[in-house]
Design an enzyme around this catalytic site. Structure first.
Site, short mmCIF file in Angstrom:
data_model
loop_
_atom_site.label_atom_id
_atom_site.label_comp_id
_atom_site.label_asym_id
_atom_site.label_seq_id
_atom_site.Cartn_x
_atom_site.Cartn_y
_atom_site.Cartn_z
N SER A 113 0.87 -1.33 -0.01
CA SER A 113 -0.10 -0.06 0.01
C SER A 113 0.87 1.48 0.05
CB SER A 113 -0.99 -0.10 0.99
OG SER A 113 -2.06 0.82 1.29
N ASP A 258 -2.60 6.37 -3.68
CA ASP A 258 -1.55 5.39 -2.93
C ASP A 258 -1.02 4.50 -3.80
OD1 ASP A 258 -3.31 3.80 -2.49
OD2 ASP A 258 -2.73 3.23 -0.50
N ASP A 260 -1.09 1.39 -4.04
CA ASP A 260 -2.12 0.18 -4.77
C ASP A 260 -3.24 0.76 -5.09
OD1 ASP A 260 -3.12 0.51 -2.14
OD2 ASP A 260 -3.78 -1.47 -2.03
N ASP A 262 -5.78 2.25 -3.62
CA ASP A 262 -6.99 1.89 -2.89
C ASP A 262 -7.69 3.02 -2.15
OD1 ASP A 262 -5.20 1.53 -0.77
OD2 ASP A 262 -6.35 -0.20 -0.15
#
Length: 467
Positions: A113, A258, A260, A262
Site C-alpha cells: 500500500s 497511494d 495500490d 485503494d
C-alpha cells in the site's frame, strides 16, 4: 493520522513450518526478510486449502521491486494445491477485488500500500471480492504450517496453471469500464485535473480512466515507476508536489492515489489538501440531497474528525462509528445496510459500486460532484476540521501492556473530556501489533489539543512505569 495498523509477517520455524499473523490489511513486512518467498509460497498453499481451488485465484501486484518474486512464490504455492492463478499483473487492489467478485474466485494482492518500496505485503479477498473475516484469516494461519501429504499432493495435470494474459488484460479493461460506468453516463469533460499515481499500481490505468471520462489531465505525476520510487515523495502520503502542480497549471482539482490505488486524497484549486473525511462528507451530502444515501447514514472510524460528525448532524445524516480499518467500515456498512463509508486516510467505500475501497472510483465520484455543483474548495467547506493532534507512546520491555495502560488512565481521560466540554474529544487506543498507546485529541485550537495530548501522554508514561 498515521498509517493503518498492519501485522508484520513473522516467519518462524515451528514443528510444522511457518506462522504469521494478519493485521488490519493483510500481512506486511520487509520483503526478503520478514516477508520472504518461502512464506509467500506457504501462504499460497494455505489460501487455496482454506478458500478452495475451484475457479482459481485472481492475483495482482503493485510496482515494488520485490513484487515479481513474491507473486511467483505465491503462484507456485497456489498451483501446487491445484489452483489456476490468473495473473492480472500490475493493477490496483480494487481491480483484483472486482475480478474476484466478477469471477467468483478468491483474490490476492502483492502490495504494501502506502509503505516504502522495501516493504511488501499480501492481502486476500474471498470469492466475491470481500476481505477475509477474522475466522477465515485464522483458518489460513492454521493451515500455513500444515504438513504436506504426498498421498494427496496435486501431480500431473492436477497441478494448477498460471498466466492467461489475454483474459487478464480483458478483465482489467472491464474493471476500468466499470469505474467509468459508475457515473451513469455523466462526464468530466473539460475539467482540468492533475493526477498523482504514486509511481504505483495506477500509473497506467489511472490516466486512462480520467481521459475516458473527458477530463483534461494537465499534469501526470508518479507515473514512472522503477520498482523503488513507489510512494517516494509523491502520492497520497506526500502531496507537496501535487499541490505545486495544481497551482502551476491552474487545475481545478488534484488527485493523489497511494501505491495500490485503494485510497484517494484531493487538492483543491487553491492548493489546499482535502482529506478522506472531507471527501466522504462531500459524497454524503451530495447523495443525501439526491436521495441516494442508502440508510440515511455513513460509517466512519473512531479517528474521523469531530468536524465531520458535526457536519453530518447539521444535515440530518446519521453516523455509525467503527474501529480503525476499512474492513471494520465495510462490516458496519453491511450490518446497517449503508452504502457509503471510509477513513480519514482516503479509503472510501461505496458499497453499492464496489466491494472495497477504490481510489479511482472515489476520485471520479468526487469530480462528478464538482462538475455538477461547484468547485471543490467550496464543497469541502461542508465540514470544518478541528485541529487533531496524535502522539504515540512507546511502551518499553517489562512495562504494562498497552491495553492495560489505556484502562489505567481512564480517570485522566475523563477529566480531559470534561475540560473540553463538547469543544473537542479524546481517544486513546492500544496498537494491535506494536508496543504503543496512541493518544489523540481534537479541540477548537491546536494549543488546546496539544495541551491535552501532552498531559495524557505523560499520564500514560507514568502508568507504564508504575507497579
Amino acid at each position: 493520522m498515521g498509517p493503518a495498523t498492519v501485522a508484520v509477517a513473522q516467519p518462524t520455524k515451528n514443528g510444522q513450518g511457518m506462522s504469521l499473523r494478519f493485521g488490519t490489511d493483510g500481512v506486511r513486512g520487509v520483503a526478503g526478510a520478514e516477508l520472504n518467498p518461502e512464506l509467500a509460497l506457504a501462504l499460497g498453499r494455505a489460501t487455496v486449502r482454506v478458500l478452495g481451488p475451484t475457479g482459481g485465484v485472481a492475483l495482482g501486484r503493485d510496482t515494488r521491486w520485490s513484487g515479481p518474486m513474491l507473486a511467483a512464490a505465491f503462484t507456485a504455492g497456489a498451483a501446487a494445491e491445484g489452483a489456476s492463478v490468473l495473473d492480472l499483473g500490475v493493477v490496483p487492489t480494487p481491480a483484483v477485488a472486482w475480478a474476484s467478485g466478477t469471477l467468483g474466485v478468491p483474490g490476492a494482492v502483492i502490495s504494501a500500500s502506502h509503505n516504502p518500496f522495501a516493504d511488501n505485503g499480501i492481502k486476500l479477498f474471498a470469492a466475491g471480492g470481500r476481505k477475509l473475516t477474522d475466522a477465515v484469516e485464522a483458518a489460513v494461519e492454521a493451515h500455513l504450517g500444515a504438513p504436506l501429504d504426498p498421498a494427496t499432493a496435486a501431480v500431473g495435470t492436477a497441478i494448477g496453471g498460471a498466466g492467461a494474459p489475454d483474459h487478464a488484460a480483458a478483465l482489467v479493461e472491464r474493471w476500468q469500464a466499470s469505474v467509468v460506468a459508475a457515473l451513469d453516463g455523466r462526464r468530466l469533460d473539460g475539467l482540468r485535473v492533475v493526477l498523482d499515481c504514486a509511481n504505483g499500481a495506477a500509473a497506467v490505468v489511472g490516466p486512462a480512466v480520467f481521459e475516458a471520462l473527458g477530463a483534461e489531465v494537465v499534469a501526470r505525476l508518479g507515473v514512472e515507476p522503477d520498482g523503488t520510487n513507489i510512494n517516494a515523495g509523491c502520492g497520497a502520503t506526500d502531496t507537496a508536489a501535487l499541490r505545486r502542480a495544481v497551482l502551476d497549471h491552474g487545475a481545478a482539482v488534484g488527485i493523489a492515489l497511494d501505491g495500490d490505488a485503494d485510497r484517494c486524497i484531493a487538492v483543491d484549486a487553491t492548493g489546499a489538501v482535502v482529506d478522506g473525511d472531507q471527501l466522504i462528507a462531500v459524497l454524503a451530502v451530495d447523495r443525501h440531497e439526491r436521495g441516494a444515501l442508502t440508510g440515511g447514514a455513513v460509517a466512519v472510524t473512531v479517528m474521523t474528525n469531530l468536524g465531520f460528525h458535526r457536519a453530518m448532524a447539521a444535515r440530518g445524516i446519521g453516523v455509525v462509528e467503527t474501529p480503525v480499518g476499512d474492513r471494520a467500515v465495510l462490516d458496519a456498512l453491511e450490518t446497517h445496510g449503508l452504502a457509503l463509508g471510509g477513513e480519514q486516510s482516503g479509503h472510501v467505500i461505496q458499497r453499492d459500486l464496489a466491494t472495497t475501497g477504490d481510489g479511482l472510483l472515489t476520485a471520479v465520484s468526487v469530480l462528478d460532484v464538482v462538475v455538477r455543483r461547484r468547485p471543490l474548495a467550496e464543497l469541502a467547506t461542508v465540514m470544518v476540521r478541528l485541529p487533531q493532534v496524535l502522539r504515540n507512546v512507546r511502551v518499553g520491555p517489562g512495562a504494562r501492556r498497552p491495553v492495560d495502560l489505556v484502562a489505567a488512565v481512564a480517570a485522566e481521560v475523563a477529566a480531559a473530556e470534561a475540560e473540553l466540554d463538547g469543544r473537542g474529544r479524546v481517544l486513546l487506543r492500544s496498537s494491535g501489533t506494536e508496543p504503543l498507546v496512541r493518544v489523540m485529541a481534537e479541540a477548537d485550537t491546536v494549543a488546546l489539543a496539544e495541551a491535552v495530548v501532552a498531559r495524557l501522554t505523560a499520564a500514560v508514561g507514568a502508568a507504564a512505569t508504575s507497579t
